[in-house]
Design an enzyme around this catalytic site. Structure first.
Site, mmCIF file in Angstrom:
data_model
loop_
_atom_site.group_PDB
_atom_site.id
_atom_site.type_symbol
_atom_site.label_atom_id
_atom_site.label_comp_id
_atom_site.label_asym_id
_atom_site.label_seq_id
_atom_site.Cartn_x
_atom_site.Cartn_y
_atom_site.Cartn_z
ATOM 1 N N HIS A 7 -3.502 7.261 1.782
ATOM 2 C CA HIS A 7 -3.871 5.906 1.371
ATOM 3 C C HIS A 7 -5.266 5.619 1.923
ATOM 4 O O HIS A 7 -5.553 5.878 3.088
ATOM 5 C CB HIS A 7 -2.855 4.913 1.927
ATOM 6 C CG HIS A 7 -3.281 3.494 1.744
ATOM 7 N ND1 HIS A 7 -3.728 3.009 0.537
ATOM 8 C CD2 HIS A 7 -3.353 2.458 2.622
ATOM 9 C CE1 HIS A 7 -4.045 1.735 0.676
ATOM 10 N NE2 HIS A 7 -3.836 1.376 1.927
ATOM 11 N N ASN A 39 -10.100 -0.088 -0.621
ATOM 12 C CA ASN A 39 -8.641 -0.022 -0.519
ATOM 13 C C ASN A 39 -8.032 -0.619 -1.793
ATOM 14 O O ASN A 39 -8.132 -1.831 -2.017
ATOM 15 C CB ASN A 39 -8.206 -0.800 0.725
ATOM 16 C CG ASN A 39 -6.711 -0.773 0.953
ATOM 17 O OD1 ASN A 39 -5.945 -0.419 0.061
ATOM 18 N ND2 ASN A 39 -6.290 -1.165 2.133
ATOM 19 N N CYS A 87 0.819 -1.229 0.000
ATOM 20 C CA CYS A 87 0.000 0.000 0.000
ATOM 21 C C CYS A 87 0.848 1.273 0.000
ATOM 22 O O CYS A 87 0.370 2.341 -0.386
ATOM 23 C CB CYS A 87 -0.951 0.005 1.181
ATOM 24 S SG CYS A 87 -2.077 -1.395 1.146
HETATM 25 O O1 UT7 Z 1 -3.986 -1.101 3.431
HETATM 26 C C1 UT7 Z 1 -3.146 -1.626 4.411
HETATM 27 C C2 UT7 Z 1 -3.513 -1.128 5.699
HETATM 28 N N1 UT7 Z 1 -4.732 -1.773 6.150
HETATM 29 C C3 UT7 Z 1 -5.425 -1.170 7.051
HETATM 30 O O2 UT7 Z 1 -5.079 -0.080 7.410
HETATM 31 C C4 UT7 Z 1 -6.609 -1.866 7.661
HETATM 32 C C5 UT7 Z 1 -6.659 -1.515 9.118
HETATM 33 N N2 UT7 Z 1 -7.727 -2.147 9.856
HETATM 34 C C6 UT7 Z 1 -9.032 -1.824 9.707
HETATM 35 O O3 UT7 Z 1 -9.374 -1.039 8.844
HETATM 36 C C7 UT7 Z 1 -10.029 -2.413 10.650
HETATM 37 O O4 UT7 Z 1 -9.360 -3.044 11.725
HETATM 38 C C8 UT7 Z 1 -10.984 -3.413 9.982
HETATM 39 C C9 UT7 Z 1 -11.954 -2.680 9.093
HETATM 40 C C10 UT7 Z 1 -10.202 -4.436 9.173
HETATM 41 C C11 UT7 Z 1 -11.803 -4.156 11.029
HETATM 42 O O5 UT7 Z 1 -12.509 -3.234 11.854
HETATM 43 P P1 UT7 Z 1 -12.474 -3.389 13.452
HETATM 44 O O6 UT7 Z 1 -13.345 -2.346 13.994
HETATM 45 O O7 UT7 Z 1 -11.022 -3.377 13.846
HETATM 46 O O8 UT7 Z 1 -13.155 -4.768 13.651
HETATM 47 P P2 UT7 Z 1 -12.559 -6.105 14.314
HETATM 48 O O9 UT7 Z 1 -11.529 -6.718 13.423
HETATM 49 O O10 UT7 Z 1 -12.174 -5.795 15.727
HETATM 50 O O11 UT7 Z 1 -13.859 -7.025 14.284
HETATM 51 C C12 UT7 Z 1 -15.019 -6.697 15.071
HETATM 52 C C13 UT7 Z 1 -16.105 -7.737 14.823
HETATM 53 C C14 UT7 Z 1 -15.614 -9.165 14.977
HETATM 54 O O12 UT7 Z 1 -16.624 -9.914 15.602
HETATM 55 P P3 UT7 Z 1 -16.503 -10.285 17.161
HETATM 56 O O13 UT7 Z 1 -15.218 -11.052 17.297
HETATM 57 O O14 UT7 Z 1 -16.465 -8.968 17.883
HETATM 58 O O15 UT7 Z 1 -17.732 -11.092 17.404
HETATM 59 C C15 UT7 Z 1 -15.456 -9.636 13.544
HETATM 60 O O16 UT7 Z 1 -15.614 -11.019 13.413
HETATM 61 O O17 UT7 Z 1 -16.599 -7.620 13.486
HETATM 62 C C16 UT7 Z 1 -16.591 -8.904 12.869
HETATM 63 N N3 UT7 Z 1 -16.365 -8.719 11.420
HETATM 64 C C17 UT7 Z 1 -17.363 -8.550 10.546
HETATM 65 N N4 UT7 Z 1 -18.702 -8.500 10.686
HETATM 66 C C18 UT7 Z 1 -19.432 -8.268 9.580
HETATM 67 C C19 UT7 Z 1 -15.188 -8.679 10.776
HETATM 68 N N5 UT7 Z 1 -15.394 -8.483 9.449
HETATM 69 C C20 UT7 Z 1 -16.738 -8.401 9.285
HETATM 70 C C21 UT7 Z 1 -17.561 -8.190 8.162
HETATM 71 N N6 UT7 Z 1 -18.894 -8.135 8.373
HETATM 72 N N7 UT7 Z 1 -17.068 -8.022 6.929
#
Ligand code: UT7
Length: 328
Positions: free
Chosen positions: A255, A285, A116
């Protein structure tokens, strides 16, 4: 008054696949929802490459648009750098395909793999090569088809990415005081990498390990935390190097990984959200393509104007991260 030999941006272009995929379409296939994706990421849709669309074909379209915008022809370009983590082939470099399609064979052409942050790495490399006289004009492209390395059954990653390409044409130039509105030019750039975080964001395949392409794997929450810290730090470095203040910046072109990262980083720097170009809602992204794509969108819709001070910034797998401050 500072006169530096360096480079400046002459034009930009971008290209997107034909097909748009909405959050609702994904929610019909995997256990996710439009609400979750919008609330956690800001993404509303993404473009996904069809069978006949590849990283090279998108890169070529973006490059042609950038040439038109700069009022140049391919024979003016002596250096092509393509930033990509999804090349058409393991080798040769996608940049050589772009060179051949444009018809400017004989100059320098290679790919940069910094995921990225790839566009920042490519821009900074082109700036250095132009400054040494290796070429007079360069085409710097970020192009990706991340849809080809996604695990479409992994809802934690597949909803986040899209395909596309963005390009800028650069020219070696005596940059007259770009920090103080004297003229266009790249003012300052910083790049970093920290290989200790390899396993937080990587692809689980490759020619030398599994002999497969592999799929993207990410520990999103941890990447998020590192992104805000690393980006704030590199932005401050570049601001200091350039001898400007955060208030002098007209536009931040970040980004486009997550709207919440954009907000948090701008807030840390004291930059109002109106000065941040956001395209993550439309493109998701697109890895190395996201910064030049967003830059092109904001130039073409009239937000970014000649004379503006623009900050590019990105962070991605590796980790790698970087920022560049540019007077356009
Ligand atoms: O380009 C390179 C750099 N990349 C980035 O900068 C990405 C950085 N990270 C992020 O943008 C975020 O961490 C994410 C968007 C990937 C995830 O968001 P989050 O608020 O950190 O969510 P999380 O990973 O803590 O997940 C929260 C919940 C989980 O469920 P439980 O364990 O709380 O029951 C996940 O299983 O959301 C669930 N979850 C989803 N639910 C519905 C994860 N993906 C999904 C989904 N739909 N697509």
């Amino acid at each position: 008054m500072v006169n530096v030999t360096g480079s400046r941006i002459l034009g930009s272009g971008s290209a997107l696949p034909e097909r748009i995929v909405s959050n609702a379409e994904l929610a019909a296939q995997i256990d996710t929802s439009d609400e979750w994706i919008v609330e956690r990421t800001g993404i509303r849709q993404r473009y996904i490459a069809g069978e006949s669309e590849t990283t090279a074909s998108l890169a070529i379209k973006a490059a042609q648009a950038a040439l038109n915008d700069a009022g140049l022809t391919a024979s003016d370009i002596g250096l092509i750098i393509v930033a990509t983590a999804t090349p058409d082939n393991t080798f040769p470099a996608t940049a050589t395909k772009v060179q051949n399609a444009l018809g400017c064979n004989g100059g320098v052409a290679f790919d940069v793999a910094a995921v990225c942050s790839g566009f920042l790495y490519a821009l900074t490399t082109a700036d250095s090569l132009l400054t040494t006289g290796m070429a007079k004009r360069a085409m710097v492209i970020g192009a990706e088809t991340f849809s080809r390395i996604l695990d479409w059954e992994d809802r934690t990653t597949c909803v986040l990415f899209g395909d596309g390409a963005g390009a800028v044409v650069m020219e070696a130039a005596d940059c007259v005081d770009p920090a103080h509105e004297g003229g266009p030019g790249i003012l300052a750039s910083r790049l970093h990498a920290d290989g200790a975080n390899h396993d937080l964001l990587y692809v689980d395949g490759g020619p030398s390990t599994t002999q497969t392409v592999g799929h993207l794997r990410m520990k999103g929450r941890e990447v998020f935390r590192h992104a805000v810290v690393n980006l704030s730090s590199v932005l401050n470095e570049v601001i200091e190097d350039a001898g400007v203040s955060a208030q002098d910046i007209d536009w931040v072109v970040p980004h486009q990984a997550n709207a919440r990262i954009l907000d948090a980083t701008a807030k840390k720097l004291g930059i109002p959200p109106e000065k941040v170009v956001v395209t993550v809602d439309q493109h998701a992204n697109t890895s190395a393509a996201s910064v030049p794509l967003a830059f092109d969108v904001a130039r073409r819709d009239g937000r970014i104007k000649p004379g503006d001070l623009v900050m590019f910034e990105a962070m991605g797998g590796g980790f790698t991260w970087g920022a560049s401050l540019v007077r356009v």
